[in-house]
Scaffold this active site. Structure first.
Site, PDB file in Angstrom:
ATOM      1  N   GLU A 147       5.997 100.377  35.576  1.00 39.08           N
ATOM      2  CA  GLU A 147       6.849  98.989  35.812  1.00 39.08           C
ATOM      3  C   GLU A 147       5.357  97.443  35.247  1.00 39.08           C
ATOM      4  O   GLU A 147       6.471  96.957  34.828  1.00 39.08           O
ATOM      5  CB  GLU A 147       6.777  99.007  37.709  1.00 39.08           C
ATOM      6  CG  GLU A 147       7.862  99.832  37.838  1.00 39.08           C
ATOM      7  CD  GLU A 147       8.206  99.424  39.450  1.00 39.08           C
ATOM      8  OE1 GLU A 147       7.478  99.646  39.868  1.00 39.08           O
ATOM      9  OE2 GLU A 147       8.708 100.879  39.587  1.00 39.08           O
TER      10      GLU A 147
ATOM     11  N   GLU B 292       3.374 110.174  35.540  1.00 38.57           N
ATOM     12  CA  GLU B 292       4.246 109.634  36.377  1.00 38.57           C
ATOM     13  C   GLU B 292       5.584 109.235  35.246  1.00 38.57           C
ATOM     14  O   GLU B 292       5.917 107.886  34.275  1.00 38.57           O
ATOM     15  CB  GLU B 292       4.248 108.169  36.682  1.00 38.57           C
ATOM     16  CG  GLU B 292       3.407 108.267  37.860  1.00 38.57           C
ATOM     17  CD  GLU B 292       3.644 106.977  39.140  1.00 38.57           C
ATOM     18  OE1 GLU B 292       3.860 107.295  39.974  1.00 38.57           O
ATOM     19  OE2 GLU B 292       3.566 106.104  38.486  1.00 38.57           O
TER      20      GLU B 292
ATOM     21  N   LYS C 137       4.201  98.893  45.867  1.00 34.69           N
ATOM     22  CA  LYS C 137       4.750  97.917  45.151  1.00 34.69           C
ATOM     23  C   LYS C 137       4.815  96.689  45.548  1.00 34.69           C
ATOM     24  O   LYS C 137       4.156  96.734  46.760  1.00 34.69           O
ATOM     25  CB  LYS C 137       6.362  99.012  44.694  1.00 34.69           C
ATOM     26  CG  LYS C 137       6.237 100.319  44.067  1.00 34.69           C
ATOM     27  CD  LYS C 137       6.951 101.274  42.789  1.00 34.69           C
ATOM     28  CE  LYS C 137       6.873 102.025  42.557  1.00 34.69           C
ATOM     29  NZ  LYS C 137       7.734 102.778  42.265  1.00 34.69           N
TER      30      LYS C 137
ATOM     31  N   SER D 203       8.984 110.725  42.445  1.00 28.83           N
ATOM     32  CA  SER D 203      10.933 110.495  42.990  1.00 28.83           C
ATOM     33  C   SER D 203       9.714 112.322  43.767  1.00 28.83           C
ATOM     34  O   SER D 203      10.144 112.865  44.090  1.00 28.83           O
ATOM     35  CB  SER D 203      11.567 111.499  42.353  1.00 28.83           C
ATOM     36  OG  SER D 203      12.142 110.053  41.894  1.00 28.83           O
TER      37      SER D 203
ATOM     38  N   GLY E   4      11.638 105.961  41.607  1.00 28.00           N
ATOM     39  CA  GLY E   4      12.258 106.124  41.582  1.00 28.00           C
ATOM     40  C   GLY E   4      14.108 107.009  42.025  1.00 28.00           C
ATOM     41  O   GLY E   4      15.382 106.149  42.520  1.00 28.00           O
TER      42      GLY E   4
ATOM     43  N   ASN F  29       1.644 103.783  46.431  1.00 34.44           N
ATOM     44  CA  ASN F  29       2.025 103.013  45.871  1.00 34.44           C
ATOM     45  C   ASN F  29       3.184 102.395  46.815  1.00 34.44           C
ATOM     46  O   ASN F  29       4.743 102.609  46.505  1.00 34.44           O
ATOM     47  CB  ASN F  29       2.235 102.535  44.504  1.00 34.44           C
ATOM     48  CG  ASN F  29       3.161 102.002  43.634  1.00 34.44           C
ATOM     49  OD1 ASN F  29       2.405 100.649  43.876  1.00 34.44           O
ATOM     50  ND2 ASN F  29       3.073 102.042  42.712  1.00 34.44           N
TER      51      ASN F  29
ATOM     52  N   HIS G 137       1.233 101.372  35.114  1.00 35.59           N
ATOM     53  CA  HIS G 137       1.723 102.027  36.168  1.00 35.59           C
ATOM     54  C   HIS G 137       3.314 100.839  35.076  1.00 35.59           C
ATOM     55  O   HIS G 137       3.261 100.257  34.771  1.00 35.59           O
ATOM     56  CB  HIS G 137       2.062 100.887  37.787  1.00 35.59           C
ATOM     57  CG  HIS G 137       3.585 101.710  38.124  1.00 35.59           C
ATOM     58  ND1 HIS G 137       5.183 101.592  38.122  1.00 35.59           N
ATOM     59  CD2 HIS G 137       3.629 102.820  38.855  1.00 35.59           C
ATOM     60  CE1 HIS G 137       5.802 102.610  38.823  1.00 35.59           C
ATOM     61  NE2 HIS G 137       5.160 103.334  39.420  1.00 35.59           N
TER      62      HIS G 137
HETATM   63  P1  PGA Z   1       8.574 106.578  43.692  1.00 39.54           P
HETATM   64  O1  PGA Z   1       7.756 106.178  43.139  1.00 39.54           O
HETATM   65  O2  PGA Z   1       7.789 108.295  44.219  1.00 39.54           O
HETATM   66  O3  PGA Z   1       9.347 106.370  44.142  1.00 39.54           O
HETATM   67  O4  PGA Z   1       9.977 107.708  42.193  1.00 39.54           O
HETATM   68  C1  PGA Z   1       6.209 106.462  42.275  1.00 39.54           C
HETATM   69  C2  PGA Z   1       5.619 105.836  41.645  1.00 39.54           C
HETATM   70  O5  PGA Z   1       6.494 104.686  40.838  1.00 39.54           O
HETATM   71  O6  PGA Z   1       4.505 105.520  41.581  1.00 39.54           O
END
Ligand code: PGA
Length: 243
Positions: A94, A162, A11, A202, A168, A9, A92
């Site tokens: 976000e 997630e 983003k 992560s 992140g 992803n 997601h």
């Molecule tokens: P990350 O994000 O691997 O940077 O923690 C995962 C995601 O949001 O899909």
């Protein structure tokens, strides 16, 4: 046997200058793992052109529920399918947190994605407050209940668990916590034998194999570590090895 997935992803990261990274990832052919990269909308066309002849699949990170109309700035599922993408990430955290997306909206988007023959990667996950309050399983159950439309199966839907607090942040739940949540999710989803359930939050080269080897984990949805081939290629390897 459910094939493991390494999904990236991107983003809101990447310009055309980043495409060589994507093509380096796509060029690494793996029989034992499915590879999906979801770049921003602006790169979909060039990404799709560039990965032709590889096994790498390309997805979008969102789509709208309606097929067309006065929805300035939105992109429909039909449009995503029309350009040749095969997958779309929906719900997601976000999107849920920053853009106020409800599970009901996610279900409507997933319905549109399925109608356009896209595979919906539907994300669920609890916040740190939810987990501390002992409500993680309940929250995920509720999100699954309202985010999955009728007709979801292992062909048209992938689930990504997630935990919001792991995205992140470099923080990862314990293997036991991941195993417990994935077992919980497996009990709640339709076509549970065939539907892939990914872990996200992560994931990095150093923890991917361990996480992907946990029971009921069918691979990962990876943010930061999917942007560079040097990080994502070992994660694809881990998915193949864990298969
Ligand atoms: P990350 O994000 O691997 O940077 O923690 C995962 C995601 O949001 O899909």
């Amino acid at each position: 046997m459910r094939q493991k997935i390494a999904a990236g992803n991107w983003k809101m990261n990447g310009t055309r200058a980043s495409l060589p990274e994507l093509f380096a990832i796509a060029g690494d052919q793996h029989e034992n793992a499915e590879v999906i990269i979801c770049p921003p909308f602006s790169l979909l066309h060039e990404a799709l052109t560039g990965v032709q002849g590889t096994h790498c699949k390309i997805g979008a990170q969102n789509c709208f529920a309606d097929p067309s109309g006065a929805f300035t700035g939105e992109v429909s599922a039909d449009m995503v399918a029309d350009i040749g993408a095969t997958h779309v990430i929906l719900g997601h955290s976000e999107r849920r947190e920053l853009f106020g997306e409800s599970s009901e909206l996610v279900a409507n988007k997933a319905r549109a994605a399925h109608a356009a023959h896209l595979v919906a990667i539907i994300c669920v996950g609890e916040t740190l407050d939810d987990r501390r309050a002992g409500r993680a399983e309940e929250i995920v159950q509720e999100q699954l209940h309202y985010s999955l439309p009728e007709g979801c199966n292992g062909e048209n839907t992938i689930i990504a668990y997630e935990p919001v607090w792991a995205i992140g942040t470099g923080e990862v739940p314990t293997n036991e916590e991941i195993a417990q949540m994935h077992a919980h999710i497996r009990k709640l989803i339709p076509d549970a034998e065939n539907m892939r359930v990914l872990y996200g939050g992560s994931v990095k080269p150093s923890n991917a194999l361990e996480i992907f080897s946990i029971e009921n984990v069918d691979g990962g949805l990876v943010g930061g570590a999917s942007l560079k081939a040097k990080d994502f290629l070992p994660i694809i390897d881990a998915a193949a090895k864990a298969s």
